[in-house]
Design a protein around this motif. Structure first.
Motif, PDB file in Angstrom:
ATOM      1  N   ASN A  97       0.825  -1.208   0.000  1.00  0.00           N
ATOM      2  CA  ASN A  97       0.000   0.000   0.000  1.00  0.00           C
ATOM      3  C   ASN A  97       0.858   1.257   0.000  1.00  0.00           C
ATOM      4  OD1 ASN A  97      -2.590  -1.284   0.121  1.00  0.00           O
ATOM      5  ND2 ASN A  97      -2.128  -1.802   2.241  1.00  0.00           N
ATOM      6  N   ARG A  98       2.137   1.108  -0.264  1.00  0.00           N
ATOM      7  CA  ARG A  98       3.066   2.229  -0.192  1.00  0.00           C
ATOM      8  C   ARG A  98       3.739   2.522  -1.532  1.00  0.00           C
ATOM      9  NH1 ARG A  98       3.525   6.502   0.644  1.00  0.00           N
ATOM     10  NH2 ARG A  98       5.413   7.055  -0.341  1.00  0.00           N
ATOM     11  N   GLY A  99       3.992   1.514  -2.336  1.00  0.00           N
ATOM     12  CA  GLY A  99       4.650   1.734  -3.619  1.00  0.00           C
ATOM     13  C   GLY A  99       6.042   1.159  -3.672  1.00  0.00           C
ATOM     14  N   ILE A 100       6.190  -0.119  -3.361  1.00  0.00           N
ATOM     15  CA  ILE A 100       7.515  -0.732  -3.374  1.00  0.00           C
ATOM     16  C   ILE A 100       7.809  -1.355  -4.733  1.00  0.00           C
ATOM     17  CG2 ILE A 100       7.374  -1.203  -0.895  1.00  0.00           C
ATOM     18  CD1 ILE A 100       7.243  -4.237  -1.742  1.00  0.00           C
ATOM     19  N   GLY A 101       9.073  -1.713  -4.921  1.00  0.00           N
ATOM     20  CA  GLY A 101       9.511  -2.385  -6.137  1.00  0.00           C
ATOM     21  C   GLY A 101      10.585  -3.403  -5.797  1.00  0.00           C
ATOM     22  N   ARG A 102      11.218  -3.938  -6.825  1.00  0.00           N
ATOM     23  CA  ARG A 102      12.239  -4.977  -6.629  1.00  0.00           C
ATOM     24  C   ARG A 102      13.420  -4.494  -5.781  1.00  0.00           C
ATOM     25  NH1 ARG A 102      10.776  -9.118  -9.707  1.00  0.00           N
ATOM     26  NH2 ARG A 102       9.667  -8.708 -11.651  1.00  0.00           N
ATOM     27  N   ASN A 103      13.768  -3.226  -5.859  1.00  0.00           N
ATOM     28  CA  ASN A 103      14.922  -2.699  -5.134  1.00  0.00           C
ATOM     29  C   ASN A 103      14.522  -2.044  -3.818  1.00  0.00           C
ATOM     30  OD1 ASN A 103      16.682  -3.535  -7.164  1.00  0.00           O
ATOM     31  ND2 ASN A 103      16.394  -1.650  -8.301  1.00  0.00           N
ATOM     32  N   VAL A 104      13.529  -2.598  -3.152  1.00  0.00           N
ATOM     33  CA  VAL A 104      13.072  -2.050  -1.883  1.00  0.00           C
ATOM     34  C   VAL A 104      14.070  -2.389  -0.772  1.00  0.00           C
ATOM     35  CG1 VAL A 104      11.684  -4.068  -1.212  1.00  0.00           C
ATOM     36  CG2 VAL A 104      11.042  -1.801  -0.378  1.00  0.00           C
ATOM     37  N   ALA A 105      14.130  -1.504   0.186  1.00  0.00           N
ATOM     38  CA  ALA A 105      14.860  -1.744   1.433  1.00  0.00           C
ATOM     39  C   ALA A 105      13.958  -1.228   2.548  1.00  0.00           C
ATOM     40  CB  ALA A 105      16.190  -1.012   1.441  1.00  0.00           C
ATOM     41  N   PHE A 106      14.185  -1.687   3.749  1.00  0.00           N
ATOM     42  CA  PHE A 106      13.369  -1.211   4.865  1.00  0.00           C
ATOM     43  C   PHE A 106      14.241  -0.458   5.856  1.00  0.00           C
ATOM     44  CE2 PHE A 106      10.674  -4.456   3.074  1.00  0.00           C
ATOM     45  CZ  PHE A 106       9.424  -3.835   3.121  1.00  0.00           C
ATOM     46  N   LEU A 107      13.624   0.573   6.433  1.00  0.00           N
ATOM     47  CA  LEU A 107      14.297   1.414   7.418  1.00  0.00           C
ATOM     48  C   LEU A 107      14.028   0.904   8.823  1.00  0.00           C
ATOM     49  CD1 LEU A 107      13.291   4.936   6.013  1.00  0.00           C
ATOM     50  CD2 LEU A 107      15.375   3.621   5.527  1.00  0.00           C
ATOM     51  N   SER A 108      14.858   1.306   9.759  1.00  0.00           N
ATOM     52  CA  SER A 108      14.610   0.967  11.163  1.00  0.00           C
ATOM     53  C   SER A 108      13.408   1.739  11.700  1.00  0.00           C
ATOM     54  CB  SER A 108      15.849   1.248  12.011  1.00  0.00           C
ATOM     55  OG  SER A 108      16.206   2.616  11.937  1.00  0.00           O
ATOM     56  N   TYR A 109      13.002   2.814  11.030  1.00  0.00           N
ATOM     57  CA  TYR A 109      11.826   3.576  11.454  1.00  0.00           C
ATOM     58  C   TYR A 109      10.544   2.777  11.220  1.00  0.00           C
ATOM     59  CZ  TYR A 109      14.450   8.043  11.291  1.00  0.00           C
ATOM     60  OH  TYR A 109      15.333   9.068  11.493  1.00  0.00           O
ATOM     61  N   THR A 110       9.683   2.759  12.223  1.00  0.00           N
ATOM     62  CA  THR A 110       8.322   2.266  11.996  1.00  0.00           C
ATOM     63  C   THR A 110       7.536   3.418  11.370  1.00  0.00           C
ATOM     64  OG1 THR A 110       7.477   3.018  14.132  1.00  0.00           O
ATOM     65  CG2 THR A 110       8.419   0.760  14.030  1.00  0.00           C
ATOM     66  N   TYR A 111       6.358   3.101  10.845  1.00  0.00           N
ATOM     67  CA  TYR A 111       5.519   4.157  10.275  1.00  0.00           C
ATOM     68  C   TYR A 111       5.201   5.213  11.329  1.00  0.00           C
ATOM     69  CZ  TYR A 111       4.682   1.740   5.869  1.00  0.00           C
ATOM     70  OH  TYR A 111       4.833   1.159   4.634  1.00  0.00           O
ATOM     71  N   GLU A 112       4.921   4.799  12.559  1.00  0.00           N
ATOM     72  CA  GLU A 112       4.591   5.753  13.622  1.00  0.00           C
ATOM     73  C   GLU A 112       5.767   6.679  13.915  1.00  0.00           C
ATOM     74  OE1 GLU A 112       4.113   2.455  13.882  1.00  0.00           O
ATOM     75  OE2 GLU A 112       1.968   2.174  14.239  1.00  0.00           O
ATOM     76  N   GLU A 113       6.957   6.112  14.020  1.00  0.00           N
ATOM     77  CA  GLU A 113       8.154   6.910  14.302  1.00  0.00           C
ATOM     78  C   GLU A 113       8.437   7.895  13.170  1.00  0.00           C
ATOM     79  OE1 GLU A 113      10.603   3.537  16.883  1.00  0.00           O
ATOM     80  OE2 GLU A 113      10.863   3.639  14.717  1.00  0.00           O
ATOM     81  N   TYR A 114       8.313   7.411  11.948  1.00  0.00           N
ATOM     82  CA  TYR A 114       8.595   8.252  10.783  1.00  0.00           C
ATOM     83  C   TYR A 114       7.588   9.394  10.687  1.00  0.00           C
ATOM     84  CZ  TYR A 114      10.431   9.092   6.041  1.00  0.00           C
ATOM     85  OH  TYR A 114      11.019   9.636   4.924  1.00  0.00           O
ATOM     86  N   ALA A 115       6.295   9.091  10.890  1.00  0.00           N
ATOM     87  CA  ALA A 115       5.239  10.108  10.810  1.00  0.00           C
ATOM     88  C   ALA A 115       5.414  11.189  11.872  1.00  0.00           C
ATOM     89  CB  ALA A 115       3.865   9.457  10.943  1.00  0.00           C
ATOM     90  N   ALA A 116       6.059  10.847  12.980  1.00  0.00           N
ATOM     91  CA  ALA A 116       6.252  11.806  14.072  1.00  0.00           C
ATOM     92  C   ALA A 116       7.485  12.695  13.887  1.00  0.00           C
ATOM     93  CB  ALA A 116       6.366  11.053  15.398  1.00  0.00           C
ATOM     94  N   LEU A 117       8.308  12.417  12.874  1.00  0.00           N
ATOM     95  CA  LEU A 117       9.499  13.245  12.653  1.00  0.00           C
ATOM     96  C   LEU A 117       9.084  14.664  12.257  1.00  0.00           C
ATOM     97  CD1 LEU A 117      11.742  10.759  10.616  1.00  0.00           C
ATOM     98  CD2 LEU A 117      12.009  11.422  13.020  1.00  0.00           C
ATOM     99  N   PRO A 118       9.828  15.669  12.694  1.00  0.00           N
ATOM    100  CA  PRO A 118       9.468  17.046  12.354  1.00  0.00           C
ATOM    101  C   PRO A 118       9.688  17.384  10.874  1.00  0.00           C
ATOM    102  CG  PRO A 118      11.498  16.984  13.643  1.00  0.00           C
ATOM    103  CD  PRO A 118      10.970  15.590  13.596  1.00  0.00           C
ATOM    104  N   VAL A 119      10.665  16.745  10.238  1.00  0.00           N
ATOM    105  CA  VAL A 119      10.939  16.956   8.808  1.00  0.00           C
ATOM    106  C   VAL A 119      11.357  15.626   8.198  1.00  0.00           C
ATOM    107  CG1 VAL A 119      11.658  19.381   9.061  1.00  0.00           C
ATOM    108  CG2 VAL A 119      13.370  17.577   9.184  1.00  0.00           C
ATOM    109  N   THR A 120      11.226  15.530   6.899  1.00  0.00           N
ATOM    110  CA  THR A 120      11.654  14.339   6.187  1.00  0.00           C
ATOM    111  C   THR A 120      13.181  14.297   6.154  1.00  0.00           C
ATOM    112  OG1 THR A 120       9.676  14.418   4.815  1.00  0.00           O
ATOM    113  CG2 THR A 120      11.516  13.093   3.998  1.00  0.00           C
ATOM    114  N   PRO A 121      13.775  13.208   6.596  1.00  0.00           N
ATOM    115  CA  PRO A 121      15.239  13.101   6.563  1.00  0.00           C
ATOM    116  C   PRO A 121      15.767  13.100   5.130  1.00  0.00           C
ATOM    117  CG  PRO A 121      14.279  11.440   8.015  1.00  0.00           C
ATOM    118  CD  PRO A 121      13.153  12.053   7.242  1.00  0.00           C
TER     119      PRO A 121
END
Length: 169
Positions: A97-121
């Motif tokens: 539901n996000r838009g991944i492809g063959r070259n996907v990688a995952f971050l240590s951030y959960t969706y909740e943690e990422y959404a709470a960041l003040p700016v996009t890294p």
């Protein structure tokens, strides 16, 4: 005040960042080819079904370059405010539901943690947060969302019939 601004950003990001809730628009036609006869379907958001080597369903995905050395696509913080977790399917498959492809990688951030960041890294900061550069055991591209009436039911039927067992990476 801060919560109001975050809520407003989430609402705006959700409304502009996602298109899966939009009605089909008359326009170009594509063909699905998956061992069955090709049939014309309206263009729309892709259906990506996959399995991972570990459970990354709560982690934010990013797109890597073909050589895996840099991030080439990633969501803005506002893009994940709706928490677009993958949808669980039969036999451990997930519907993207996000838009991944063959070259996907995952971050240590959960969706909740990422959404709470003040700016996009920055991409460089995100690269340091990559926890798995090769998380997929399978990936299947199964047309687009507009060709399904009940996407979860129909995908589960395809999985149960063994259609995805032919490989997909």
């Amino acid at each position: 005040m801060k919560k109001t601004i975050i809520a407003l950003c989430c609402a705006l990001g959700w409304g502009t960042g996602c298109s899966s809730g939009r009605a089909p628009v008359a326009g170009p036609i594509s063909s699905e080819i998956s061992g069955r006869a090709a049939k014309p379907v309206p263009m729309g958001p892709p259906v990506v079904v996959y399995k991972t080597t570990k459970d990354y369903s709560r982690n934010v995905p990013v797109g890597l370059s073909a050589d895996g050395t840099r991030i080439v696509s990633f969501p803005a913080v506002s893009d994940v405010c709706g928490l677009p977790y993958p949808t669980p399917l039969a036999d451990g498959y997930l519907l993207d539901n996000r838009g991944i492809g063959r070259n996907v990688a995952f971050l240590s951030y959960t969706y909740e943690e990422y959404a709470a960041l003040p700016v996009t890294p920055s991409p460089e900061e995100l690269m340091r947060k990559v926890i798995d550069k090769h998380p997929l055991s399978e990936i299947h591209f199964l047309g687009n969302r507009h060709q399904y009436k009940d996407i979860v039911k129909e995908l589960n039927e395809r999985i149960s019939s063994g259609e995805l067992e032919t490989g997909g990476k």
